[in-house]
Design an enzyme around this catalytic site. Structure first.
Site, PDB file in Angstrom:
ATOM      1  N   GLY A 183       0.834  -1.200   0.000  1.00 31.50           N
ATOM      2  CA  GLY A 183       0.000   0.000   0.000  1.00 31.50           C
ATOM      3  C   GLY A 183       0.857   1.233   0.000  1.00 31.50           C
ATOM      4  N   CYS A 203      -9.930  -1.209  -4.044  1.00 32.38           N
ATOM      5  CA  CYS A 203      -9.353  -0.723  -5.306  1.00 32.38           C
ATOM      6  C   CYS A 203      -9.968  -1.487  -6.484  1.00 32.38           C
ATOM      7  CB  CYS A 203      -7.844  -0.952  -5.285  1.00 32.38           C
ATOM      8  SG  CYS A 203      -7.062  -0.698  -6.892  1.00 32.38           S
ATOM      9  N   TYR A 215      -6.822  -5.396 -13.351  1.00 31.82           N
ATOM     10  CA  TYR A 215      -5.478  -5.731 -13.817  1.00 31.82           C
ATOM     11  C   TYR A 215      -4.546  -6.292 -12.754  1.00 31.82           C
ATOM     12  CZ  TYR A 215      -0.659  -4.761 -15.317  1.00 31.82           C
ATOM     13  OH  TYR A 215       0.681  -4.867 -15.597  1.00 31.82           O
ATOM     14  N   SER A 221      -2.736 -10.063 -20.040  1.00 28.16           N
ATOM     15  CA  SER A 221      -3.698  -9.411 -19.152  1.00 28.16           C
ATOM     16  C   SER A 221      -5.047  -9.163 -19.821  1.00 28.16           C
ATOM     17  CB  SER A 221      -3.118  -8.093 -18.629  1.00 28.16           C
ATOM     18  OG  SER A 221      -2.743  -7.273 -19.714  1.00 28.16           O
ATOM     19  N   CYS A 238      -2.562   7.524  -8.784  1.00 27.96           N
ATOM     20  CA  CYS A 238      -2.978   6.771  -7.590  1.00 27.96           C
ATOM     21  C   CYS A 238      -2.043   7.131  -6.443  1.00 27.96           C
ATOM     22  CB  CYS A 238      -2.900   5.271  -7.861  1.00 27.96           C
ATOM     23  SG  CYS A 238      -3.246   4.290  -6.380  1.00 27.96           S
ATOM     24  N   CYS A 278     -12.858   2.172  -4.600  1.00 27.44           N
ATOM     25  CA  CYS A 278     -12.087   3.341  -5.025  1.00 27.44           C
ATOM     26  C   CYS A 278     -11.997   3.305  -6.547  1.00 27.44           C
ATOM     27  CB  CYS A 278     -10.677   3.295  -4.433  1.00 27.44           C
ATOM     28  SG  CYS A 278      -9.628   4.631  -5.079  1.00 27.44           S
ATOM     29  N   CYS A 299      -8.494   6.786  -9.902  1.00 30.29           N
ATOM     30  CA  CYS A 299      -7.640   7.011 -11.079  1.00 30.29           C
ATOM     31  C   CYS A 299      -8.471   7.231 -12.342  1.00 30.29           C
ATOM     32  CB  CYS A 299      -6.652   5.868 -11.265  1.00 30.29           C
ATOM     33  SG  CYS A 299      -7.381   4.245 -11.153  1.00 30.29           S
TER      34      CYS A 299
HETATM   35  S1  SF4 Z   1      -6.671   5.281  -7.540  1.00 35.28           S
HETATM   36 FE1  SF4 Z   1      -7.076   3.557  -8.964  1.00 35.28          FE
HETATM   37  S2  SF4 Z   1      -5.342   2.171  -8.651  1.00 35.28           S
HETATM   38 FE2  SF4 Z   1      -5.356   3.580  -6.914  1.00 35.28          FE
HETATM   39  S3  SF4 Z   1      -6.520   2.550  -5.305  1.00 35.28           S
HETATM   40 FE3  SF4 Z   1      -7.968   3.834  -6.424  1.00 35.28          FE
HETATM   41  S4  SF4 Z   1      -8.810   2.481  -8.051  1.00 35.28           S
HETATM   42 FE4  SF4 Z   1      -6.954   1.516  -7.250  1.00 35.28          FE
END
Ligand code: SF4
Length: 502
Positions: A131, A270, A276, A317, A416, A467, A470
Site C-alpha cells: 500500500g 481498489c 489488472y 492481461s 494513484c 475506489c 484514477c
Molecule cells: S486510484 Fe485507482 S489504482 Fe489507486 S486505489 Fe484507487 S482504483 Fe486503485
C-alpha cells in the site's frame, strides 16, 4: 539481517509490460505471513511469495522466528533469485512473514527492501507492507520530534526511505506489548496499508479502514496464513477463512487468533485490482477476479460493438476480457500474438538495435492468423498509449485489415496515491486527449473504453464501496497538501507528486 552480493540483482523488468521502458501500472508489493508450529514456515512463505511475485519484482525478503531468535533475510531480485535451500534453512521457527516489493522511482534499494526491523521493549519487530501512506511527511516530522529523533531508529539510520520504516519506528516509539503499540499507531496512519508483522512469538496483520488493498486469512491443518491474495493461500494448501476486515488488527499466538478493531470500516476497495493488478485466480470481497474480467469483456461488447472477424487479447492481461467480448458478440476468439514470457528478465542491457525491436522483443504476431482479418484487440488499460500504438502497427504489418481496440477499464486520467504507480498525470494519454484523439494517436480504426458503470457492475461490488479515483479523480481518503504527496517525500526536495511506496 543479511545483505548479500552473491545473487543476481533484479532489473525490475519481469512484468506485464510489452514495450521496453513503457511501464504499465505497477503494484506495490505482496505480503505473506504464516504461524504454524511444526511446519517449515520459511518454505511456506517462499512459495506464498512465489504466488505473489506479480505484485513486486524488485526485492524479496523473509523474517522468521523460533520463539527466541528473529532473523531477516532479504535482497534485491525475484523470490527465486534471493532464496535458496541454504538461506531458507537458516530461517527456522514457527512464525514467518515475507514480502516482494515494487517501488516507485528512486526507491529500489537494498535499504528499502522488506521486512523492516525494529525493537519494542523486550522483543524484535519485523514488518511488511503493501500500500502507500499519504501522511508520511507528517509521520516523519512526528518521529523527528521524538526522543533521539529519526536517528534513534536503525532502519531510518540505515537510509531506509519508505513509509514502512516510519511505521516500524512509530511501533518502536509507542509503549506496551506489540499489540498495544499497534493499537496506538494504526489509527494515526492515512492511506492504503495491509501490514503483516511479527515479534519472536506472535503473528499480526492489519488492514486500513478503507480496505483498499486485499488481505486474506487462511487455515492450515497446523496453523494460519495471511496473504495479499487468495491465490497465495491455494498455493500453500491453506483454505480460505475470511478477509481481514477493513480497520481490523488480528494477532495469532499459542492461544489462537484474536481480533481487535482499531477503526470504523469504510470500505473502498481498489477497482483496479479487479481490472489488472490481482491474479485472475484470486477472489476479492467474494468476487472472482477472472469472472469480473470476463464480465468486463461482455459489457465492452454490449457498449462498443463492431463488425469483425476475430477477437484477440493483448497477452496475457487482456485474455479474460477478450473471452468475454467474444462470447457476448459471437465473434470468434483467437490468439494473434505469442508472448515470449521470459525475455523481460534479462541482465544484458539492450543495445540500440535490440531496443529498436521494441514490442517485438516480447510479442510475435501469428501472420497466418492475422492476415486479411478485421480484428478486435482487447486490453485492460491504456496508460501512455505507446504500447497500443506499437501493437496496432505490428498487427497491420502482419496483414490485419482493420484493428479495433477495446479497453476493459475507463480512461486512466488521475494518479494513484494508494500504492499503484502509474505514469505521471502529464504522461497519461487520456489526460490530454479525448477518446477520438487517443484512437488517432494509437492508429486504431476504432477505440472503445468500458464505462465506469460497466466496470463496477462486473465486480459485483457496491459502487460506494470501491475506489475509482484514477478514473474519476474522486479520492476516497482525503489527500494532504500537494507538497506532502511528492515522490520520495523522505529523501528529495519538494518537486514531485507521490510518496515512496512499500
Ligand atoms: S486510484 Fe485507482 S489504482 Fe489507486 S486505489 Fe484507487 S482504483 Fe486503485
Amino acid at each position: 539481517m543479511w545483505k548479500t552480493d552473491r545473487v543476481a540483482r533484479g532489473d525490475g523488468q519481469l512484468n506485464h509490460d510489452l514495450l521496453p521502458g513503457e511501464k504499465g501500472p505497477q503494484d506495490a508489493c505482496g505480503v505473506f505471513g504464516v504461524y504454524a508450529p511444526g511446519e517449515e514456515v520459511a518454505k511456506l512463505t517462499y512459495f506464498g511469495l512465489y504466488a505473489l511475485q506479480h505484485r513486486g519484482q524488485e526485492s524479496a525478503g523473509i523474517a522468521a522466528s523460533d520463539g527466541e531468535r528473529l532473523l531477516v533475510y532479504k535482497d534485491m531480485g525475484l523470490v527465486s533469485q534471493v532464496f535458496d535451500e541454504t538461506s531458507l534453512g537458516m530461517l527456522s521457527g514457527h512464525v514467518a512473514i515475507g514480502h516482494c516489493r515494487y517501488s516507485t522511482t528512486g526507491g529500489s534499494t537494498w535499504e528499502n527492501a522488506q521486512p523492516t526491523l525494529g525493537a519494542a521493549a523486550e522483543s524484535t519487530i519485523a514488518l511488511v507492507h503493501n500500500g502507500n501512506l499519504i501522511n508520511s511527511a507528517q509521520l516523519r516530522r512526528q518521529i523527528e520530534k521524538g526522543e533521539g529523533g529519526a536517528a534513534a531508529h536503525p532502519e531510518l539510520r540505515r537510509g531506509n526511505t519508505t513509509d514502512t520504516a516510519l511505521v516500524t519506528a512509530l511501533f518502536a516509539d509507542a509503549s506496551g506489548t506489540l499489540e498495544e503499540r499497534a493499537l496506538q499507531v494504526l489509527p494515526q496512519l492515512r492511506g492504503a496499508f495491509t501490514f503483516v508483522f511479527m515479534d519472536e512469538h506472535t503473528l499480526y496483520a492489519a488492514r486500513d479502514p478503507q480496505g483498499i488493498r486485499p488481505l486474506v486469512l487462511g487455515r492450515l491443518e497446523r496453523g494460519w496464513v495471511i496473504a495479499s491474495e487468495t491465490a497465495a493461500l491455494d498455493i500453500v494448501g491453506a483454505s480460505f477463512v475470511r478477509e481481514i476486515q477493513p480497520g481490523e488488527l488480528i494477532a495469532i499466538d499459542p492461544n489462537g487468533l484474536r481480533s481487535r478493531r482499531f477503526a470504523e470500516p469504510d470500505r473502498k476497495g481498489c477497482v483496479f485490482e479487479y481490472v489488472y493488478l490481482a491474479r485472475p485466480d484470486t477472489s476479492i470481497a467474494g468476487r472472482g477476479v477472472y469472472e469480473s474480467r470476463v464480465e468486463m469483456g461482455r459489457a465492452l461488447a454490449r457498449e462498443h460493438p463492431v463488425e469483425a472477424d476475430m477477437v484477440m487479447p493483448t497477452p496475457e492481461s487482456g485474455t479474460p476480457s477478450a473471452i468475454g467480448y467474444a462470447a457476448e458478440s459471437g465473434i470468434p476468439y483467437g490468439s494473434g500474438l505469442v508472448k515470449n514470457a521470459y525475455v523481460g528478465r534479462t541482465f544484458i542491457s539492450p543495445n540500440q538495435t535490440i531496443r529498436q525491436l521494441g514490442i517485438r522483443l516480447k510479442l510475435n504476431p501469428l501472420r497466418e492468423v492475422i492476415n486479411g482479418q478485421r480484428l478486435v484487440v482487447v486490453d485492460d488499460s491504456i496508460v501512455r498509449g505507446n504500447t497500443q500504438r506499437a501493437l496496432v502497427r505490428m498487427l497491420r504489418e502482419a496483414g490485419a485489415v482493420e484493428v479495433h481496440v477495446r479497453i476493459s477499464s475507463p480512461p486512466v486520467r488521475w494518479p494513484c496515491f494508494y500504492g499503484i504507480d502509474f505514469a505521471t498525470r502529464a504522461e497519461l494519454i487520456a489526460t490530454g486527449l479525448d477518446v477520438a484523439e487517443v484512437c488517432r494517436s494509437i492508429g486504431a480504426d476504432s477505440l472503445g473504453y468500458i464505462s465506469e458503470e460497466g466496470m463496477i457492475a462486473a465486480t459485483r461490488q457496491r459502487p460506494d464501496q470501491l475506489c475509482t479515483a484514477c478514473f474519476t479523480g474522486t479520492y476516497p481518503i482525503e489527500l494532504p497538501e500537494a507538497g506532502d504527496l511528492r515522490k520520495n517525500v523522505l529523501e528529495v526536495p519538494r518537486d514531485e507528486t507521490s510518496v515512496p511506496t512499500s
